[in-house]
Design an enzyme around this catalytic site. Sequence first.
Site: not given
Lengths: 597, 597
Positions: B296, B440-442, B447
């Site tokens: 992240r 992406y990546e959450g 977040q």
Amino acid sequence: MPVYKAPVEDVMFLLNDVFPIERYNNLPGFAEATPDMVEAILGEGAKLCEEVFAPLNLTGDQEGCKRNPDGSVTTPKGFKEAYEAYAAGGWMGLAAPEEYGGQGLPSALNTIMQEFVSSANLALGMYPGLTQGAIAALLVHGSEEIKKTYLPKMVEGVWTGTMNLTEPHCGTDLGLLKTKAVPNGDGSYAISGTKIFISAGEHDMAENIVHLVLARIEGAPAGTKGISLFVVPKILVKEDGSLGERNGVSCGSLEHKMGIHGNATCVMNYDGARGWLIGQENRGLAAMFVMMNEARLAVGVQGLAQSEVAYQNAVAYAKDRLQGRSLTGAKFPDRPADPIIVHPDVRRTLMSIRAFNEAARALVIWTALNSDIAHRSSDEAQRQSADDHMGLMTPVVKGVLTDLGFEMAVKAQQMFGGHGYIEEWGMSQFVRDARITMIYEGANGIQAMDLVGRKLGKDGGRAVMAFFNEVAAFCQENAGDENLKGFIAPLEQGLNHLQQGTMWFMQNAMARPDNAGAGATDYMHLFGLVAMGYMWAKMAKAAHARKAEGNGVAERMDAKLTTGRFFMERMMPETAARLACISAGADTTMALPAEAF
Amino acid sequence: MPVYKAPVEDVMFLLNDVFPIERYNNLPGFAEATPDMVEAILGEGAKLCEEVFAPLNLTGDQEGCKRNPDGSVTTPKGFKEAYEAYAAGGWMGLAAPEEYGGQGLPSALNTIMQEFVSSANLALGMYPGLTQGAIAALLVHGSEEIKKTYLPKMVEGVWTGTMNLTEPHCGTDLGLLKTKAVPNGDGSYAISGTKIFISAGEHDMAENIVHLVLARIEGAPAGTKGISLFVVPKILVKEDGSLGERNGVSCGSLEHKMGIHGNATCVMNYDGARGWLIGQENRGLAAMFVMMNEARLAVGVQGLAQSEVAYQNAVAYAKDRLQGRSLTGAKFPDRPADPIIVHPDVRRTLMSIRAFNEAARALVIWTALNSDIAHRSSDEAQRQSADDHMGLMTPVVKGVLTDLGFEMAVKAQQMFGGHGYIEEWGMSQFVRDARITMIYEGANGIQAMDLVGRKLGKDGGRAVMAFFNEVAAFCQENAGDENLKGFIAPLEQGLNHLQQGTMWFMQNAMARPDNAGAGATDYMHLFGLVAMGYMWAKMAKAAHARKAEGNGVAERMDAKLTTGRFFMERMMPETAARLACISAGADTTMALPAEAF
């Protein structure tokens, strides 16, 4: 495939309850526009947009336009037929004068239809949209002969129109333009030069294309005072109105763009093309500016339109997509997960977009009605105050509704996670298409400068004072209304910030114009927030009145009120930050030498 | 073609003056990282990015990736050679342990290199970036045998890695995933299922691709507690380490995306592919989460990276493009118009982007150094506080730097007017590429929930209290410093708003979790503003100290100070609006029934 349903119900609330259209019965064209008639017309328009335009949006984006070796341009599959359906439905001339084949209805209806069209298919909608702009310019500035030659065919939709302003080295600063016009001796001119970014410059939808072209007559003064406006048809029109030979104008290439792929954005080469002067010599910019307010209003509408269609799709997805559980416990325990609309952050996002859309639509309709009054009222004072409103609100509508329209489309895309980033869901297209609205018809920084540098001080600040007075009076009149609790106080606060910002410019920008330039964009957004806040307060009042009448609209009106409260709680607080930016002035902004960048 | 110059000078200011890297001499790998050595390494990295990666960015976007009928994927021209140059330069293993062929240098240097790579060519940089993520996961959770089998080749860059989490029906909510793992009886598993959105899932750059795959072992519990992590090579590795037969995994199709066209985003089909368990059975999510902070952080860096390269191009254009005249009179009367950098609204835009970039870079480096401490320090208390910092700051860096990185890329694009909208200038690509980093990546809403729902309250709020105390102490210590006038007061104000927001959650979100959800995104942004404001205050202090030393850096340090003041004057005031949104709570946000949408 993306969904779209035209918001006819919301429009009718605005036209019947918030800005009652019947109030304007005395204006030409408005007597025919009874509520029932309006609803019927918009219902037909909605059908065309939902059933014909919208299904071609994604495919139009994917196919794009193709320039063929002979310089002709092929538009995406189905565009020609959809355009013909639009023309056949009489939509091109909805608000055009009856003497040229139009229906003479309020132009506000046309503006509403522009929203539907732009939501359904922005790239396709630009072809008729630009034609309507060209019609407006010819109506005001064309000679009788030119009007007779071009307008009936354009209003019928058999010919389309374009605007040719930009050149490779000049966009905002038209004073630099180089396209030449040399008198042919027969009343016509030979036009030579290159124009870029010409939307709908060449295509396969119409029998002829009528280009309006800015050029410099040989020997004209330098700068903006030497620019004239010409009409240059793609195919020359014979005395009897039939089409003759091809004129010396052609599409040199198509631009590869971020979005609006279905619209042909052309480099146009003028090679001694025959053109005829519109309006006076060297007064071309003034002639262009007459239709600028309407054109900019239309672009603001496009910003709203992308936000609206993106919102509708985000809502559909949020109700359908199962992911995670509500923070307050499973809402659908029988399903593998809850639909994401249960999540507060998703709700917050949807509410933000919705609160913007509904306020923006109100602002557009209010301004469009003022445009009608400015053009059609027989009362000079009424015309003047409506024209003041138009002039003041145009940069706000264009700048704020496109900045936020884009931002909201991005938010809607975000609801889809990774699915928003791939093209098959259509959310990327709404974002990419919305992006152009912040740029064309004057980039938004120019709108901000137009507002602060030209509109604020015009006629001793008459327009802005009228707006302040109207909002202040509304607040005062409704201060005690328990129903409007939660609306009046934040609106007053916002108005106060706006007035402080205005005062700050008065005190600091005369001596140092950079102080106006450095705060212009923040001021424009502050203005937009207050204008939208005012729309919400008016809508809240109308919603309560409507609710009191009964008729089973309580739920819909409650949703309206909740959405308005969301705007007041979550979006109005930004006014303070905007004021802080304005009051920071230009010192820090301008401090670095250019080499330090 | 777009320009790019890696900001080595700014990085060295941060590493030498703001967070002196020499302070960490006692950590493994840091002793070798002397300032001179770091500058030399980054200089080499800059050269690779500027000369090899950047020139392939626009062409990579235009060409995209192609899936061939045999399921193989061809990447854009030049990508394979550029990737090989990266691997040959030892960049893949810059921070990897020496026992697997790495150089064991601080991972902060790798993070800095990630910025350069992502600015130069995000789509290309993702291939090694994902490999580094896979290396990190294997290092922590792989058995000795697995590490020996895969890591040396991956660190060498001969094999690349991927992460396979998402399935068609689940992204955020991994508890829903269906991919199956059936024991083969020989210690391996047969993996079957479909994964989507797999970046670098198939390509032509490496001899083998090492997939890390989340799947559910037959009979495992439902939900997130039944998910395991497997390593599944594209080509099976023989006992002697050489490549054997093709495994049962293949790329079914490529996604058509808004951006990062040069990266192959694959649908991956697992059809009884052989895989080996990484870490414990049913603990796959925990294994994935270990490397989540680094992944992240890397995505946050990508957001900054797109903003930086977009800024550099906007600056070049603003100095070159002649349009209009300065509000204070012509600055270049001998030219037909002034360059647009004279206009305050252009300046304001450039200053905003710059003020964000420099603060974001500081925040990244601060956090990356903490990542090194958390992994390498021999002092447990130090490791813990660094780990607290990482955990707390990761969602802020990911969420805020990508939201703003995108917003700033859009602002930079706006400077180009119509030229920003056509693809040949490259500005559209920066915007389109930046857009994925918010997803992406959450996705960034996740977040925000990670920050508010997990990180705030963790260990009794230890991490957040440490951050508040650090900022408050800095303000107190420097309150009397005349040099920091204009920095401390706004920072204190921002901190105060952040503390109020935190308190509001404590008082209102326990009983009603929706109050946390509805304010999470605003809180994350409020946090980001305060963190960046703190970075600016620290940079201002260091800039003054540096200026006092002389050495001809006065102009550069003055520019730093001016940029910092701009941030304080124009960007910090937003904290009040964010607090207002948080304090509005969830009532209005959650009031509408789902059917009202």
